[in-house]
Scaffold this motif. Structure first.
Motif, PDB file in Angstrom:
ATOM      1  N   PRO A 133      20.956  21.550  43.597  1.00 53.02           N
ATOM      2  CA  PRO A 133      20.056  20.779  42.739  1.00 53.02           C
ATOM      3  C   PRO A 133      18.935  21.598  42.129  1.00 53.02           C
ATOM      4  N   ALA A 134      18.520  22.681  42.782  1.00 53.67           N
ATOM      5  CA  ALA A 134      17.350  23.422  42.312  1.00 53.67           C
ATOM      6  C   ALA A 134      17.685  24.477  41.272  1.00 53.67           C
ATOM      7  N   VAL A 135      18.971  24.653  40.936  1.00 54.73           N
ATOM      8  CA  VAL A 135      19.385  25.715  40.021  1.00 54.73           C
ATOM      9  C   VAL A 135      20.144  25.108  38.857  1.00 54.73           C
ATOM     10  N   ARG A 136      19.766  25.505  37.649  1.00 55.45           N
ATOM     11  CA  ARG A 136      20.497  25.120  36.452  1.00 55.45           C
ATOM     12  C   ARG A 136      21.118  26.359  35.839  1.00 55.45           C
ATOM     13  N   ALA A 137      22.348  26.237  35.411  1.00 57.26           N
ATOM     14  CA  ALA A 137      23.055  27.378  34.836  1.00 57.26           C
ATOM     15  C   ALA A 137      23.679  26.962  33.516  1.00 57.26           C
ATOM     16  N   GLY A 138      23.761  27.911  32.617  1.00 56.91           N
ATOM     17  CA  GLY A 138      24.378  27.676  31.329  1.00 56.91           C
ATOM     18  C   GLY A 138      25.247  28.859  30.942  1.00 56.91           C
ATOM     19  N   LEU A 139      26.208  28.616  30.089  1.00 54.78           N
ATOM     20  CA  LEU A 139      27.148  29.645  29.651  1.00 54.78           C
ATOM     21  C   LEU A 139      27.150  29.698  28.135  1.00 54.78           C
ATOM     22  N   ASP A 140      27.003  30.900  27.611  1.00 52.05           N
ATOM     23  CA  ASP A 140      27.014  31.070  26.166  1.00 52.05           C
ATOM     24  C   ASP A 140      28.393  30.734  25.610  1.00 52.05           C
ATOM     25  N   ARG A 141      28.419  30.034  24.484  1.00 52.75           N
ATOM     26  CA  ARG A 141      29.704  29.597  23.924  1.00 52.75           C
ATOM     27  C   ARG A 141      30.586  30.773  23.534  1.00 52.75           C
ATOM     28  N   SER A 142      29.995  31.810  22.986  1.00 52.49           N
ATOM     29  CA  SER A 142      30.805  32.972  22.598  1.00 52.49           C
ATOM     30  C   SER A 142      31.403  33.652  23.820  1.00 52.49           C
ATOM     31  N   ALA A 143      30.645  33.714  24.927  1.00 51.98           N
ATOM     32  CA  ALA A 143      31.178  34.302  26.154  1.00 51.98           C
ATOM     33  C   ALA A 143      32.305  33.444  26.720  1.00 51.98           C
ATOM     34  N   ALA A 144      32.137  32.118  26.685  1.00 48.86           N
ATOM     35  CA  ALA A 144      33.194  31.230  27.173  1.00 48.86           C
ATOM     36  C   ALA A 144      34.455  31.372  26.327  1.00 48.86           C
ATOM     37  N   ALA A 145      34.292  31.476  25.004  1.00 51.21           N
ATOM     38  CA  ALA A 145      35.453  31.654  24.129  1.00 51.21           C
ATOM     39  C   ALA A 145      36.156  32.975  24.411  1.00 51.21           C
ATOM     40  N   LEU A 146      35.392  34.019  24.722  1.00 51.73           N
ATOM     41  CA  LEU A 146      35.997  35.316  25.024  1.00 51.73           C
ATOM     42  C   LEU A 146      36.805  35.257  26.323  1.00 51.73           C
ATOM     43  N   VAL A 147      36.265  34.557  27.331  1.00 55.30           N
ATOM     44  CA  VAL A 147      36.990  34.413  28.597  1.00 55.30           C
ATOM     45  C   VAL A 147      38.295  33.649  28.379  1.00 55.30           C
ATOM     46  N   LEU A 148      38.239  32.575  27.617  1.00 50.70           N
ATOM     47  CA  LEU A 148      39.450  31.798  27.349  1.00 50.70           C
ATOM     48  C   LEU A 148      40.453  32.606  26.524  1.00 50.70           C
ATOM     49  N   ARG A 149      39.967  33.387  25.599  1.00 51.55           N
ATOM     50  CA  ARG A 149      40.876  34.218  24.800  1.00 51.55           C
ATOM     51  C   ARG A 149      41.624  35.206  25.695  1.00 51.55           C
ATOM     52  N   ASP A 150      40.901  35.858  26.603  1.00 46.90           N
ATOM     53  CA  ASP A 150      41.561  36.807  27.501  1.00 46.90           C
ATOM     54  C   ASP A 150      42.604  36.119  28.367  1.00 46.90           C
ATOM     55  N   ARG A 151      42.314  34.891  28.778  1.00 51.10           N
ATOM     56  CA  ARG A 151      43.283  34.179  29.617  1.00 51.10           C
ATOM     57  C   ARG A 151      44.531  33.791  28.820  1.00 51.10           C
ATOM     58  N   VAL A 152      44.336  33.366  27.578  1.00 55.31           N
ATOM     59  CA  VAL A 152      45.483  32.983  26.760  1.00 55.31           C
ATOM     60  C   VAL A 152      46.322  34.206  26.407  1.00 55.31           C
ATOM     61  N   MET A 153      45.687  35.362  26.228  1.00 56.01           N
ATOM     62  CA  MET A 153      46.439  36.572  25.901  1.00 56.01           C
ATOM     63  C   MET A 153      47.366  36.986  27.028  1.00 56.01           C
ATOM     64  N   GLU A 154      47.143  36.496  28.240  1.00 52.27           N
ATOM     65  CA  GLU A 154      48.022  36.805  29.363  1.00 52.27           C
ATOM     66  C   GLU A 154      49.308  35.973  29.341  1.00 52.27           C
ATOM     67  N   VAL A 155      49.382  34.978  28.466  1.00 55.39           N
ATOM     68  CA  VAL A 155      50.582  34.142  28.389  1.00 55.39           C
ATOM     69  C   VAL A 155      51.705  34.946  27.744  1.00 55.39           C
ATOM     70  N   PRO A 156      52.876  35.002  28.370  1.00 55.38           N
ATOM     71  CA  PRO A 156      53.995  35.747  27.765  1.00 55.38           C
ATOM     72  C   PRO A 156      54.372  35.172  26.402  1.00 55.38           C
ATOM     73  N   GLY A 157      54.547  36.057  25.447  1.00 54.09           N
ATOM     74  CA  GLY A 157      54.931  35.650  24.102  1.00 54.09           C
ATOM     75  C   GLY A 157      53.782  35.550  23.127  1.00 54.09           C
ATOM     76  N   VAL A 158      52.545  35.567  23.596  1.00 54.39           N
ATOM     77  CA  VAL A 158      51.379  35.462  22.715  1.00 54.39           C
ATOM     78  C   VAL A 158      51.021  36.840  22.204  1.00 54.39           C
ATOM     79  N   GLN A 159      51.052  36.999  20.912  1.00 54.44           N
ATOM     80  CA  GLN A 159      50.715  38.278  20.285  1.00 54.44           C
ATOM     81  C   GLN A 159      49.238  38.355  19.933  1.00 54.44           C
ATOM     82  N   ALA A 160      48.670  37.256  19.463  1.00 52.68           N
ATOM     83  CA  ALA A 160      47.252  37.204  19.104  1.00 52.68           C
ATOM     84  C   ALA A 160      46.792  35.758  19.221  1.00 52.68           C
ATOM     85  N   VAL A 161      45.501  35.593  19.421  1.00 57.89           N
ATOM     86  CA  VAL A 161      44.953  34.248  19.545  1.00 57.89           C
ATOM     87  C   VAL A 161      43.503  34.271  19.081  1.00 57.89           C
TER      88      VAL A 161
END
Length: 217
Positions: A133-161
């Protein structure tokens, strides 16, 4: 003989108040609800620049009027601009173009200040689920998009995303160079869902996935 208590207690940064879940809870805990994966309020922007500009303008106008009124009280004539302003206000009708334009500008400025006052701002920061309760955290949208992009690039068959992320929706546009498009789309959906869950956002955005075949060179 009992041993002394050597436990180090961290100071609480937020004011505590009595709540329904116990004798005391922090003010941030009262603002959060843990049902349905947890919710947290958005981060508020300090908006120092608009507040500073408004304060400076108000201070300058007030000081100018105060000086002119003091000069008139001491027997000096009023400034020429104030005499002209009084004459214009007394002689111009309300339907005059300049009067309507000035009124529209003042109304637009007032509405802008009201919007700044009642909206949180910081649209680029996504609130995360509170671990404590005493801690608030936030994530930058560009950083979140970069993390998701790296995860999607691990999918077999994906060349770019390309990942486009807003507060309410994540859009993935992937290019597949082998495997069936439906299979790739299903794996991208699963990768995005897992990635969003691991990000720990307070509000999980919706997903939109588009997969197309790579063009021939």
């Amino acid at each position: 003989m009992s041993e002394p208590d050597t436990t180090r207690r961290l100071p609480t940064l937020e004011k505590t108040e009595r709540g329904p879940d116990g004798p005391e809870q922090s003010a941030s805990a009262a603002a959060y609800t843990s049902a349905g994966g947890g919710r947290a309020g958005r981060f508020w922007s300090a908006r120092r620049l608009p507040a500073g500009l408004v304060a400076l303008v108000v201070l300058a106008v007030a000081a100018l009027f105060l000086y002119d009124v003091a000069a008139v009280r001491s027997g000096q004539p009023a400034m020429a601009w104030r005499r002209r302003l009084a004459d214009e206000l007394a002689s111009r009708p309300l339907e005059n173009t300049w009067v309507l334009a000035a009124a529209a500008l003042a109304m637009a400025l007032g509405l802008w200040l009201l919007v700044l006052a009642v909206t949180p701002g910081l649209r680029g920061v996504l609130p995360m689920r509170p671990a404590t309760p005493a801690v608030r955290a936030g994530l930058d949208r560009s950083a979140a998009a970069l993390v998701l992009r790296d995860r999607v690039m691990e999918v077999p068959g994906v060349q770019a995303v390309r990942i486009t992320m807003s507060r309410r929706k994540v859009t993935a546009r992937a290019v597949a160079h082998f495997r069936e498009l439906d299979e790739v789309r299903g794996d991208v959906d699963a990768a995005l869902a897992e990635g969003l869950e691991r990000l720990g956002l307070a509000r999980t955005p919706g997903m939109s996935v588009h997969v197309r075949r790579a063009g021939k060179r």
